[in-house]
Design a protein around this motif. Structure first.
Motif, PDB file in Angstrom:
ATOM      1  N   GLN A  65     -63.693  46.017   7.057  1.00  0.00           N
ATOM      2  CA  GLN A  65     -63.089  46.746   5.937  1.00  0.00           C
ATOM      3  C   GLN A  65     -62.281  47.932   6.449  1.00  0.00           C
ATOM      4  OE1 GLN A  65     -66.607  47.512   3.597  1.00  0.00           O
ATOM      5  NE2 GLN A  65     -66.267  45.716   2.319  1.00  0.00           N
ATOM      6  N   GLU A  66     -62.814  48.621   7.448  1.00  0.00           N
ATOM      7  CA  GLU A  66     -62.056  49.736   8.037  1.00  0.00           C
ATOM      8  C   GLU A  66     -60.768  49.239   8.676  1.00  0.00           C
ATOM      9  OE1 GLU A  66     -64.789  51.640  10.693  1.00  0.00           O
ATOM     10  OE2 GLU A  66     -66.055  52.339   9.039  1.00  0.00           O
ATOM     11  N   GLN A  67     -60.864  48.102   9.319  1.00  0.00           N
ATOM     12  CA  GLN A  67     -59.662  47.540   9.950  1.00  0.00           C
ATOM     13  C   GLN A  67     -58.613  47.164   8.895  1.00  0.00           C
ATOM     14  OE1 GLN A  67     -60.175  43.994  12.516  1.00  0.00           O
ATOM     15  NE2 GLN A  67     -58.269  43.290  11.590  1.00  0.00           N
ATOM     16  N   ILE A  68     -59.087  46.578   7.814  1.00  0.00           N
ATOM     17  CA  ILE A  68     -58.161  46.176   6.749  1.00  0.00           C
ATOM     18  C   ILE A  68     -57.457  47.414   6.203  1.00  0.00           C
ATOM     19  CG2 ILE A  68     -58.032  45.226   4.409  1.00  0.00           C
ATOM     20  CD1 ILE A  68     -60.366  43.402   5.187  1.00  0.00           C
ATOM     21  N   ASP A  69     -58.214  48.499   6.098  1.00  0.00           N
ATOM     22  CA  ASP A  69     -57.654  49.739   5.578  1.00  0.00           C
ATOM     23  C   ASP A  69     -56.498  50.244   6.439  1.00  0.00           C
ATOM     24  OD1 ASP A  69     -57.881  51.443   3.454  1.00  0.00           O
ATOM     25  OD2 ASP A  69     -58.915  52.969   4.648  1.00  0.00           O
ATOM     26  N   TRP A 120     -57.081  48.888  -0.417  1.00  0.00           N
ATOM     27  CA  TRP A 120     -58.326  49.252  -1.101  1.00  0.00           C
ATOM     28  C   TRP A 120     -58.865  48.052  -1.882  1.00  0.00           C
ATOM     29  CZ3 TRP A 120     -59.180  49.628  -6.499  1.00  0.00           C
ATOM     30  CH2 TRP A 120     -60.402  50.229  -6.851  1.00  0.00           C
ATOM     31  N   GLY A 121     -57.944  47.372  -2.547  1.00  0.00           N
ATOM     32  CA  GLY A 121     -58.354  46.179  -3.284  1.00  0.00           C
ATOM     33  C   GLY A 121     -58.817  45.073  -2.359  1.00  0.00           C
ATOM     34  N   ARG A 122     -58.087  44.892  -1.282  1.00  0.00           N
ATOM     35  CA  ARG A 122     -58.423  43.787  -0.380  1.00  0.00           C
ATOM     36  C   ARG A 122     -59.775  43.973   0.283  1.00  0.00           C
ATOM     37  NH1 ARG A 122     -52.711  42.741   2.766  1.00  0.00           N
ATOM     38  NH2 ARG A 122     -51.751  41.501   1.115  1.00  0.00           N
ATOM     39  N   LYS A 123     -60.039  45.190   0.717  1.00  0.00           N
ATOM     40  CA  LYS A 123     -61.228  45.330   1.552  1.00  0.00           C
ATOM     41  C   LYS A 123     -62.510  45.278   0.727  1.00  0.00           C
ATOM     42  CE  LYS A 123     -61.616  50.360   1.797  1.00  0.00           C
ATOM     43  NZ  LYS A 123     -61.658  51.528   2.652  1.00  0.00           N
ATOM     44  N   TYR A 124     -62.443  45.606  -0.543  1.00  0.00           N
ATOM     45  CA  TYR A 124     -63.671  45.557  -1.333  1.00  0.00           C
ATOM     46  C   TYR A 124     -63.820  44.277  -2.151  1.00  0.00           C
ATOM     47  CZ  TYR A 124     -64.506  50.365  -0.037  1.00  0.00           C
ATOM     48  OH  TYR A 124     -64.745  51.493   0.681  1.00  0.00           O
ATOM     49  N   THR A 164     -50.451  57.327  -4.895  1.00  0.00           N
ATOM     50  CA  THR A 164     -50.973  56.860  -3.605  1.00  0.00           C
ATOM     51  C   THR A 164     -49.878  56.047  -2.953  1.00  0.00           C
ATOM     52  OG1 THR A 164     -52.714  55.595  -2.533  1.00  0.00           O
ATOM     53  CG2 THR A 164     -51.982  54.798  -4.667  1.00  0.00           C
ATOM     54  N   LYS A 165     -50.157  55.614  -1.755  1.00  0.00           N
ATOM     55  CA  LYS A 165     -49.199  54.719  -1.122  1.00  0.00           C
ATOM     56  C   LYS A 165     -49.538  53.293  -1.550  1.00  0.00           C
ATOM     57  CE  LYS A 165     -48.726  57.556   2.977  1.00  0.00           C
ATOM     58  NZ  LYS A 165     -49.486  57.861   4.195  1.00  0.00           N
ATOM     59  N   LEU A 166     -48.520  52.483  -1.656  1.00  0.00           N
ATOM     60  CA  LEU A 166     -48.740  51.090  -2.034  1.00  0.00           C
ATOM     61  C   LEU A 166     -49.708  50.425  -1.053  1.00  0.00           C
ATOM     62  CD1 LEU A 166     -48.025  48.596  -3.719  1.00  0.00           C
ATOM     63  CD2 LEU A 166     -46.169  48.149  -2.131  1.00  0.00           C
ATOM     64  N   ARG A 167     -49.496  50.702   0.228  1.00  0.00           N
ATOM     65  CA  ARG A 167     -50.319  50.078   1.255  1.00  0.00           C
ATOM     66  C   ARG A 167     -51.803  50.393   1.040  1.00  0.00           C
ATOM     67  NH1 ARG A 167     -52.449  51.472   6.146  1.00  0.00           N
ATOM     68  NH2 ARG A 167     -51.858  53.608   5.847  1.00  0.00           N
ATOM     69  N   GLN A 168     -52.055  51.672   0.697  1.00  0.00           N
ATOM     70  CA  GLN A 168     -53.449  52.065   0.519  1.00  0.00           C
ATOM     71  C   GLN A 168     -54.063  51.418  -0.714  1.00  0.00           C
ATOM     72  OE1 GLN A 168     -53.338  56.320   0.678  1.00  0.00           O
ATOM     73  NE2 GLN A 168     -53.848  56.330   2.862  1.00  0.00           N
ATOM     74  N   ALA A 169     -53.272  51.348  -1.770  1.00  0.00           N
ATOM     75  CA  ALA A 169     -53.794  50.752  -2.999  1.00  0.00           C
ATOM     76  C   ALA A 169     -54.129  49.275  -2.772  1.00  0.00           C
ATOM     77  CB  ALA A 169     -52.781  50.896  -4.125  1.00  0.00           C
TER      78      ALA A 169
END
Lengths: 576, 168
Positions: free
Chosen positions: B147-151, B22-26, B14-19
């Motif tokens: 959460q969508e924005q954080i993503d 993903w952790g941040r938003k949940y 995955t991309k680092l940003r996405q990983a």
């Protein structure tokens, strides 16, 4: 009754009485400023009057008058039931002698008048601003202060002075328990810790601030500060029509908005001498009691959370959610209801209301039962609550307490019984009282009050008969549509009510009811126009919280938290 | 033994940003800055009927230093303003702000000498929730949107984005 009280005062004070009035049954006497203190003392001490409860100090601004300000002391006697208002008129800058030596409750009430009107009080022990911040310029409730002129506050105020922190022990009579007698000054200041609590602290449940000086964990001195939620209810109400104020009353005690709605319209209807139909009265009683139940659920729940009993909060909040469902269907909002109208109600109850409410009340009773079983004889809870934050009857009255907190000390003063309104005299209910006035008694009083309120709601539901919910009085109620379309009188009536709003006859009056926290009063001055000239709310929390620093002196910090939760301070009505 | 990277089912790319996102938003840890009526409704959001923990944001912290989501629930008066600012500044990056209710968003129907006309005059704000007070569902909607924005956010640009507006 009131006339006789006025005669007593007039014969005692003599030539210094400017005028007396018993408009709307409220005894009101105007005296010269020089005689004010003497009159108040007489009202408090005279055995025929014995006005032991100072309810409020009210300022009113008349910019066109030479003696610009009215300062009004509103009192009630718990033994004789007498209500007296003593008024004096002062020019801008002319000092009024303080009554804080007679009643403790005068302290903060006078500070408020000073803050919002700039009336100085001579010999006042702590004359500072209270609702607006310390960088505020001007006096906000003066008629010439523009409502929208906000002033930024840049630095939070420091409450305890350097002197108090440094010399706290000497000032407050506590000596340090240490073997070596020689103590450096620096050491003194490092041994006593100042702790700041709030205004964004979970246990304050709202925006309050307390700064305490601690010796170990014991509070030896503290100061509290309010005004962090000063939303200018009173200034806003001068800017709105009488009906438009109802939504603002929701947000006074936002935990029991329904009770406030009822209190406000009762006060205005008293001014206008309006009778509402029976169904409307019954529904008002019903919703006011619902508000009380909802308030106590939150208060007791959060109080228990603060001392570590989280489960009870979930139980109570679930019960509250059941009531929310009913309230939301009834008026469209869960919390801020705006359900009443002057002369009636927003709308009638919906179909199936009674079944739903009975179901919800069943859930509430279940929750109360569960919580009572969990806490009533719970060793941990009793250790945390018995004897904590206790106050004597005399002190509580002197501080101006009303409501469940006062009743927890054993005084059975409840407006619903003492001066019944809206048909409360026909309902069968008891006033639960405590003995010791501590946190434990307050919790149990509130729990018992919920049972009583459920009883009242059930009685009210049994009485509900179909009928009109609006008064026939055309000064407040819209005419029926066929009159509006078919007669010129009906059309004009409609037009006037919509464009000019309700016209309350000129005069002043004090309407009061039993709010969730105690006597909720609205002192109203009308100049006969469509907007109020002045509305002063008598919030039950305000005098109660003013005594907080005295209440927790010598207690531990954790006890202060338990005490604060039990007082049920709602910032919305505290700061308005 | 142990996990080896030889087999494709043993790892994902995955991309680092996405990983990170993903952790941040949940795992948003909210700090409720509750001042008024909205705070009572916030109690409803965290209690069992609407239960904010379904969205991974149930760990309510009352210390700004431990939280990354500031929920301003209630009216902010001018007296409260410096404290709100202080609390915001105490929060560590990355951080987000939800203005719960119309008072926090714009001052609501309190257009007067005591009320700040929206917290975005003091601190940067990500989400505005309508309602007086908003229903619990409304706040949860804002949370999901956040959460969508954080993503979508970058992980390195966080600092740059947050500048306190010059008016405050």
């Amino acid at each position: 009754m009131s006339r006789r009280a006025l005669e007593h005062i007039a014969s005692e004070i003599g030539a210094d009485v400017v005028e007396t009035s018993d408009e709307l049954g409220d005894a009101s006497v105007t005296v010269r400023p020089s005689a004010l203190h003497r009159t108040l003392e007489f009202c408090r001490d005279d055995p025929r009057l014995r006005c032991d409860l100072l309810l409020d100090v009210i300022g009113v601004d008349y910019p066109d008058r030479a003696e610009r300000f009215d300062v009004i002391y509103s009192m009630r006697s718990l033994s004789t039931g007498e209500r007296v208002r003593v008024k004096t008129r002062v020019a801008d800058g002319e000092p009024v002698s303080t009554a804080s030596d007679l009643w403790n409750s005068a302290n903060w009430a006078e500070r408020e008048v000073y803050d919002l009107y700039g009336v100085p009080f001579s010999d006042h022990p702590d004359l500072r601003r209270i609702l607006t911040h310390h960088e505020f310029k001007g006096h906000a409730l003066r008629k010439d202060y523009p409502i929208e002129k906000g002033q930024m506050c840049y630095v939070p105020e420091k409450l305890l002075t350097d002197e108090e922190i440094r010399f706290g022990p000497q000032l407050y009579g506590r000596t340090m328990d240490r073997s070596d007698a020689v103590v450096e000054e620096e050491e003194i200041s490092s041994d006593y810790l100042t702790v700041n609590l709030g205004p964004s602290h979970p246990a304050t449940h709202g925006a309050l601030r307390i700064e305490a000086l601690l010796d170990g964990e014991t509070i030896i001195h503290s100061k509290s500060e309010i005004g962090y939620l000063h939303r200018c209810f009173e200034k806003e109400s001068e800017d709105h029509t009488w009906q438009q104020i109802i939504p603002y009353t929701d947000r006074l005690n936002y935990v029991s908005a329904l009770t406030n709605n009822v209190g406000y319209v009762l006060a205005v209807e008293k001014m206008m001498a309006i009778e509402v139909p029976e169904r409307c009265q019954t529904i008002r009683v019903l919703v006011a009691e619902l508000g009380r139940i909802m308030d106590h659920l939150v208060c007791v729940g959060t109080n228990l959370v603060d001392i570590g009993a989280l489960t009870n909060f979930w139980y109570f909040f679930n019960a509250r959610e059941h009531l929310y469902t009913v309230v939301e269907r009834m008026c469209g909002e869960r919390l801020t209801t705006s359900y009443t109208r002057i002369g009636g109600l927003y709308r009638d109850l919906y179909e199936g209301f009674e079944d739903e409410l009975r179901h919800s009340l069943g859930k509430v009773e279940e929750a109360i039962g569960e919580v009572t079983a969990l806490v009533q004889r719970n060793r941990i809870f009793m250790d945390r609550a018995v004897g904590i934050g206790a106050i004597s009857q005399e002190d509580a009255i002197n501080w101006g307490w009303t409501g469940p907190c006062l009743r927890a000390t054993g005084v059975d003063y409840d407006v619903r019984k003492a001066s019944p309104y809206g048909g409360y005299e026909t309902y069968d209910f008891d006033i639960p009282v405590g003995e010791n006035g501590d946190v434990y008694d307050r919790v149990l009083c509130r729990i018992e009050e919920m049972y009583q309120s459920i009883g009242i709601v059930n009685q009210a539901m049994d009485r509900l008969k179909p009928g009109p919910i609006f008064s026939e009085d055309r000064r407040v109620t819209m005419p029926p549509k066929d009159e509006v379309y078919n007669s010129i009188e009906g059309m004009m009536n409609h037009f006037k009510l919509v464009f000019e709003g309700i016209q309350v006859p000129a005069g002043e009056g004090y309407g009061f009811s039993e709010g969730a926290n105690g006597e909720l009063g609205f002192f109203i001055v009308s100049d006969g126009s469509g907007n109020p000239y002045r509305i002063k709310v008598r919030p039950p929390c305000f005098p109660i919280f003013s005594s907080f620093t005295e209440l927790v002196k010598g207690h531990m910090v954790s006890d202060a938290i338990a005490t604060l939760g039990g007082l049920n301070i709602i910032a919305g009505e505290l700061d308005r | 033994m142990g996990v080896t990277l030889d087999e494709p089912q043993n790892y994902i790319t995955t991309k680092l940003r996405q990983a990170v996102n993903w952790g941040r938003k949940y795992s948003l840890w909210p700090m409720p800055f509750g001042t008024a009526c909205c705070a009572i409704e916030f109690m409803g959001v965290v209690s069992s009927f609407t239960d904010i923990s379904r969205f991974g944001a149930e760990l309510v912290r009352f210390s700004p230093r431990q939280s990354d989501l500031l929920i301003v629930a209630g009216t902010i008066s001018y007296k409260q303003a410096p404290i709100l600012k202080l609390v915001y500044e105490q929060m560590a990056e990355p951080k987000w702000v939800i203005a719960m209710g119309v008072c926090a968003s714009s001052g609501g129907f309190y257009n007067n000498y005591g009320t700040v006309q929206g917290i975005d005059t003091l601190i940067p704000t990500d989400m505005y929730v309508a309602g007086c007070p908003p229903t619990p569902e409304n706040l949860l909607h804002a949370l999901v949107q956040l959460q969508e924005q954080i993503d979508r956010e970058g992980i390195e640009a966080v600092k740059e984005k947050r500048r306190v507006p010059s008016s405050a």
